[in-house]
Write a protein that holds these residues in place. Structure first.
Motif, mmCIF file in Angstrom:
data_model
loop_
_atom_site.group_PDB
_atom_site.id
_atom_site.type_symbol
_atom_site.label_atom_id
_atom_site.label_comp_id
_atom_site.label_asym_id
_atom_site.label_seq_id
_atom_site.Cartn_x
_atom_site.Cartn_y
_atom_site.Cartn_z
ATOM 1 N N VAL A 1 -7.083 11.867 3.204
ATOM 2 C CA VAL A 1 -5.933 12.212 3.258
ATOM 3 C C VAL A 1 -5.553 13.396 2.485
ATOM 4 O O VAL A 1 -4.983 14.420 3.015
ATOM 5 C CB VAL A 1 -4.880 11.003 2.745
ATOM 6 N N ALA A 2 -6.342 13.392 1.418
ATOM 7 C CA ALA A 2 -5.945 14.523 0.386
ATOM 8 C C ALA A 2 -6.597 16.059 1.044
ATOM 9 O O ALA A 2 -5.934 17.005 1.060
ATOM 10 C CB ALA A 2 -6.480 14.512 -0.917
ATOM 11 N N ILE B 1 0.108 8.241 -1.449
ATOM 12 C CA ILE B 1 -0.851 7.177 -0.837
ATOM 13 C C ILE B 1 -2.280 7.192 -1.720
ATOM 14 O O ILE B 1 -2.572 5.990 -1.928
ATOM 15 C CB ILE B 1 -1.287 7.929 0.529
ATOM 16 N N VAL B 2 -2.377 8.228 -2.257
ATOM 17 C CA VAL B 2 -3.513 8.259 -3.041
ATOM 18 C C VAL B 2 -3.504 7.415 -4.211
ATOM 19 O O VAL B 2 -4.089 6.389 -4.742
ATOM 20 C CB VAL B 2 -3.890 9.541 -3.512
ATOM 21 N N TYR B 3 -2.181 7.417 -4.966
ATOM 22 C CA TYR B 3 -1.912 6.577 -6.198
ATOM 23 C C TYR B 3 -1.998 5.140 -5.700
ATOM 24 O O TYR B 3 -2.593 4.468 -6.375
ATOM 25 C CB TYR B 3 -0.372 7.075 -6.565
ATOM 26 N N HIS C 1 -12.021 5.828 -2.397
ATOM 27 C CA HIS C 1 -11.956 7.118 -2.729
ATOM 28 C C HIS C 1 -12.125 7.963 -1.473
ATOM 29 O O HIS C 1 -11.609 8.977 -1.387
ATOM 30 C CB HIS C 1 -12.818 7.321 -3.767
ATOM 31 N N ARG C 2 -13.075 7.565 -0.808
ATOM 32 C CA ARG C 2 -13.217 8.333 0.450
ATOM 33 C C ARG C 2 -11.954 8.301 1.302
ATOM 34 O O ARG C 2 -11.703 9.540 1.691
ATOM 35 C CB ARG C 2 -14.399 7.829 1.394
ATOM 36 N N SER C 3 -11.330 7.329 1.231
ATOM 37 C CA SER C 3 -10.154 7.244 2.470
ATOM 38 C C SER C 3 -9.071 7.915 1.765
ATOM 39 O O SER C 3 -8.261 8.734 2.715
ATOM 40 C CB SER C 3 -9.795 5.935 2.615
ATOM 41 N N ALA D 1 -11.482 16.996 -3.822
ATOM 42 C CA ALA D 1 -10.149 17.218 -3.283
ATOM 43 C C ALA D 1 -9.493 18.774 -3.613
ATOM 44 O O ALA D 1 -9.015 19.113 -2.835
ATOM 45 C CB ALA D 1 -9.174 16.281 -3.710
ATOM 46 N N ALA D 2 -10.282 19.291 -4.826
ATOM 47 C CA ALA D 2 -9.770 20.595 -5.023
ATOM 48 C C ALA D 2 -10.756 21.611 -4.290
ATOM 49 O O ALA D 2 -10.282 22.851 -3.912
ATOM 50 C CB ALA D 2 -9.671 20.916 -6.501
ATOM 51 N N ALA D 3 -12.056 21.245 -4.231
ATOM 52 C CA ALA D 3 -13.213 22.153 -3.733
ATOM 53 C C ALA D 3 -12.963 22.334 -2.191
ATOM 54 O O ALA D 3 -12.973 23.411 -1.757
ATOM 55 C CB ALA D 3 -14.539 21.870 -4.364
ATOM 56 N N LEU D 4 -12.949 21.203 -1.677
ATOM 57 C CA LEU D 4 -13.035 21.178 -0.190
ATOM 58 C C LEU D 4 -11.796 22.149 0.446
ATOM 59 O O LEU D 4 -12.165 22.983 1.340
ATOM 60 C CB LEU D 4 -12.993 20.102 0.473
#
Ligand SMILES: Nc1ncnc2c1ncn2[C@@H]1O[C@H](COP(=O)(O)OP(=O)(O)O)[C@@H](O)[C@H]1O
Ligand SMILES: [Mg+2]
Lengths: 222, 562
Positions: free
Chosen positions: B317-318, B455-457, B311-313, B499-502
């Protein structure tokens, strides 16, 4: 009341056109406090039978009653609760969680019930199984016999009605296998009901009651 | 050869993985290629604009008539004067002379001298330096774009490299088997490097076609600029530049992949063959297991502490992709809004100062035009020493009349000393261009977002696959399907939230900084907020969908894995 009552139980695997009747119209009971062995050749349906009793697989026909509850007519969520509260499962390949330490693996059923850990009880079980010095190890740091003892400890932690053991000695060398077998007999002597699947006559003979399964059919052998 | 066949078969079994790699590489390529095309086009446009303006001549003498030409004959090192449309052109015979600033200055002085001696002071000479007219000097913007491109290439190489690494890990047990039956590392690496070469060739070709096609289309419909008052932009794809980009990408990626293969090759065989992927991914110093009020929460805490590496990696990316997207979106829409803002005064007439300002008569004639509502004489303010009016801003009765009015003004002021600027036309052109820029952005971010999402997927699907053993054990110990799925979905939700907030926080900071530097008032548009929510929703899906999808077969086909 019997701890386990199996009634006309059948399981058919349908795969790519042809069907395998792994368990065929099986009926038997296990009384409270009994230790029963099931023997049979490889592929005769031992694992399937055990999985049906343990609520891991769904039966094609028939019923399994555990402490009077028909687990073949139970919803998935309820079945999961039954698995963690009434059934202790011990597998040939240990089935431990690789990211958890020995202690954490043992208390996993408690976590799933959000129950507090009773330290005394945990100490008693780990001492009984000789794991008291291994509690912070990961499964990958243990020998096969130790892994199986962890699995047994995990099966015991919730005081199950029955322990289902599927060839618990299958992956172990002779000395370790003997030791695990002795442990199961000790547990039974303390009043725990055990259903032991094995293909080794030697271990089956140690149990007062033997069942034999051949191509899905079960028969009592004495 | 036997090994080759073995791996070939195992490749065929997983066509989706190769497809994924292909898509990732293609998407990674598109952004640098687009920037490269844009850069080439802008350089080419600038070059064409300079050529168009200077016509290859060092001196332009405006406001001239045919008879004035003879005045400039016989200047040492210069061609004969050429007269055209009120302008006399003088060029150097050798580029060497033109390049030398001293020569240009000397000739310039000579020309001024001749003008003054002849008393024809209405002539207006302009000198163009060689650099400006001929040499395509790369401007600051060009250098920034090049650096940006290299940065993007290196960054995406690492992301692609990490995707490649998880691709290779899928084959690590195969590799272990092969090595244990005698294959050399060299042979195994050869197979994977060949695969890489093929995938690379395919995706670079696709990315090239895609980005060239899209840019060509965008240029044809929106972006091409050949108007005065703008920097010219003409579609151009420099083959050398493009090849260079591809080569850099190839080399960096090859290095990353070779390194990964090298590392795999040195892993002990037992390790590779054991394929116990999850415990090797585990955090070195695990936190304590805590029993919480609900099993989902206990498990969530466990995943966050022990198995959050994937998740961190994914977040690595995201978050940058989203941040850059939001920032550029906000910044460019601000910029575009500024460019295309409608002017207060639609037209401006200005007069070259050397000949004195507008006369009363001239000003009045402008005011008399029926399209004119109001004028503002603005020359004095800009040039306090002078006594005349040098610039007249004109507000029309209706903005649509700007072309008509500009034509009338051209008739009123035909001389070369007058300049008429149609700000309305410029703003309209700006609007049109900003549409083009939005489309380009849309395309770029579709590629970037696609890159990130896939990539996330992929990583999260692999994560669940690798957790198979844990999931299976949990299920037999008595965790219900709902609890298991719930705990993993919660873990995804935590990541999706980050991923939305940062990026929102990061891009707001960047945006404020940029707006501050550019001395513009930051504003938040509805379209920006919509874009933000849309992209956040898509990202959240990318975090949650793979979990739902991969976990279902594991939970449902329990019997086959037990
Ligand atoms: N998931 C499955 N799908 C299809 N057939 C299965 C599946 N699991 C078991 N079988 C078949 O059921 C029969 C009994 O298998 P099993 O219970 O594992 O035997 P045992 O444990 O005695 O070796 C075998 O013929 C096996 O091929
Ligand atoms: Mg079996």
């Amino acid at each position: 009341m019997n701890t386990v009552e199996v009634r006309n139980l059948s399981k058919v695997f349908a795969q790519g056109g042809y069907k395998v009747k792994a368990v065929d119209n099986v009926t038997f009971d296990i009384a409270k406090g009994e230790i029963v062995s099931v023997t049979g050749q490889s592929g005769s349906g031992k694992t399937t039978l055990l999985n049906l009793i343990g609520g891991i697989e769904t039966a094609t026909e028939g019923s399994v009653y555990i402490d009077g509850t028909d687990i073949c007519r139970t919803a998935e969520k309820e079945l999961a609760r039954l698995r963690r509260q009434k059934i202790g499962y011990v597998f040939q390949d240990f089935n431990l969680i690789p990211i958890l330490t020995v202690e954490e693996n043992i208390i996993m059923p408690l976590l799933l019930d959000s129950k507090r850990v009773d330290r005394e009880e945990l100490d008693r079980i780990t001492r009984f199984l000789g794991l008291e010095n291994r509690l912070t190890h990961l499964p990958s740091q243990l020998s096969g016999g130790q892994k199986q003892r962890v699995a047994i400890a995990r099966a015991l932690i919730n005081h199950p009605s029955i322990i289902l053991a599927d060839e618990p000695t299958g992956n172990l060398d002779r000395a370790m296998a003997d030791e695990i077998m002795r442990l199961l007999l000790d547990l039974n002597r303390e009043g725990i009901t055990v259903l032991l699947v094995t293909h080794e006559e030697r271990y089956a003979d140690m149990c007062p009651r033997k069942l034999v399964i051949t191509d899905g059919h079960i028969s009592e052998s004495r | 050869m036997r090994y080759l066949l073995y791996l070939k078969r195992s490749f065929r079994r997983q066509p989706k993985r190769h497809l994924t790699l292909y898509i990732i590489l293609t998407c990674a390529f598109i952004l640098p290629l687009l920037i490269s095309v844009y850069r080439d086009s802008s350089a080419y446009g600038e070059r064409q604009q300079a050529l168009d303006m200077t016509k290859g001549a060092a001196f332009h003498i405006e406001n001239a008539s045919g008879e004035d030409a003879e005045l400039f004959e016989g200047i040492d090192g210069m061609s004969a004067p050429r007269y055209e449309d009120g302008v006399i052109y003088l060029r150097f015979l050798s580029d060497e002379d033109w390049r030398d600033a001293g020569t240009v200055e000397r000739c310039g002085e000579l020309i001024m001298e001749r003008i003054e001696q002849s008393g024809r002071t209405y002539l207006l000479p302009t000198a163009y330096s060689f650099d400006y007219a001929i040499e395509s000097d790369t401007g600051d913007e060009q250098t920034v774009l090049l650096l940006l491109n290299i940065f993007i290439i290196v960054l995406s190489s690492f992301v692609v490299g990490s995707a490649y690494k998880s691709h290779l890990r899928r084959f690590s047990s195969d590799m272990g088997v092969l090595r244990s039956c005698g294959a050399e590392n060299r042979q195994i690496n050869g197979i994977f490097l060949t695969e890489f070469a093929v995938v690379f060739a395919l995706s670079s070709a696709s990315a090239l076609i895609l980005s060239a096609g899209v840019m060509k289309l965008l240029f044809a419909s929106f972006l091409e600029v050949r108007d005065d008052g703008f920097a010219w932009l003409i579609f151009r794809m420099d083959p050398v530049n493009t090849a260079l980009h591809i080569a850099v990408f190839f080399v960096v990626l090859l290095a990353v992949i070779s390194f990964t293969l090298f590392k795999f090759g040195r892993e002990p065989m037992a390790n590779a063959a054991r394929n116990d992927l999850q415990s090797s991914e585990m955090t070195k110093k695990p936190g304590k297991l805590r029993i919480k009020a609900s099993p989902e929460r206990s498990l969530l805490a466990l995943w966050l502490r022990r198995t959050n590496k994937t998740h961190r990696s994914c977040l690595w990316v995201a978050v940058p992709v989203m941040t850059v997207f939001l920032f550029l979106f906000a910044y460019l829409s601000l910029d575009a809004g500024w460019v295309s803002r409608l002017p207060e005064y639609e037209l401006t007439v200005s007069k070259n100062g050397a000949l004195g300002g507008f006369t009363q008569e001239e000003t009045a004639s402008v005011e008399r035009l029926e399209q004119v509502r109001e004028i503002r004489a603005s020359g004095e303010a800009q040039n306090p020493q002078s006594d005349g009016i040098y610039e007249i801003d004109i507000r029309l009765t209706s903005p649509e009349l700007h072309e008509e009015a500009a034509a009338l003004l051209k008739q009123l002021f035909p001389g070369a000393e007058y300049e008429i600027v149609d700000s309305q036309a410029r703003a309209e052109r700006g609007r049109e261009m900003s549409t083009g820029i939005y489309f380009m952005l849309l395309f770029i971010f579709a590629a970037m977002l696609g890159f990130m999402l896939i990539i996330v997927y992929m990583k999260l699907c692999d994560y669940i696959e690798d957790s198979r053993k844990t999931i299976k054990a949990l299920s037999t110990v008595g965790a219900s399907n709902g609890v298991i799925r719930g705990s993993y979905i919660r873990q995804s939700l935590v990541s999706a939230g980050l991923a939305a907030a940062l990026p929102a926080a990061g891009s707001i900071a960047l945006f404020l900084l940029a707006a501050n530097t550019a001395a513009q008032k930051p504003s938040v548009s509805a379209s920006l907020i919509c874009a933000y929510f849309a992209v956040s929703a898509v990202t959240a899906c990318a975090f949650i969908l793979p979990v739902c999808r991969s976990i279902r077969p594991i939970l449902e086909r329990k019997e086959s894995i037990l």
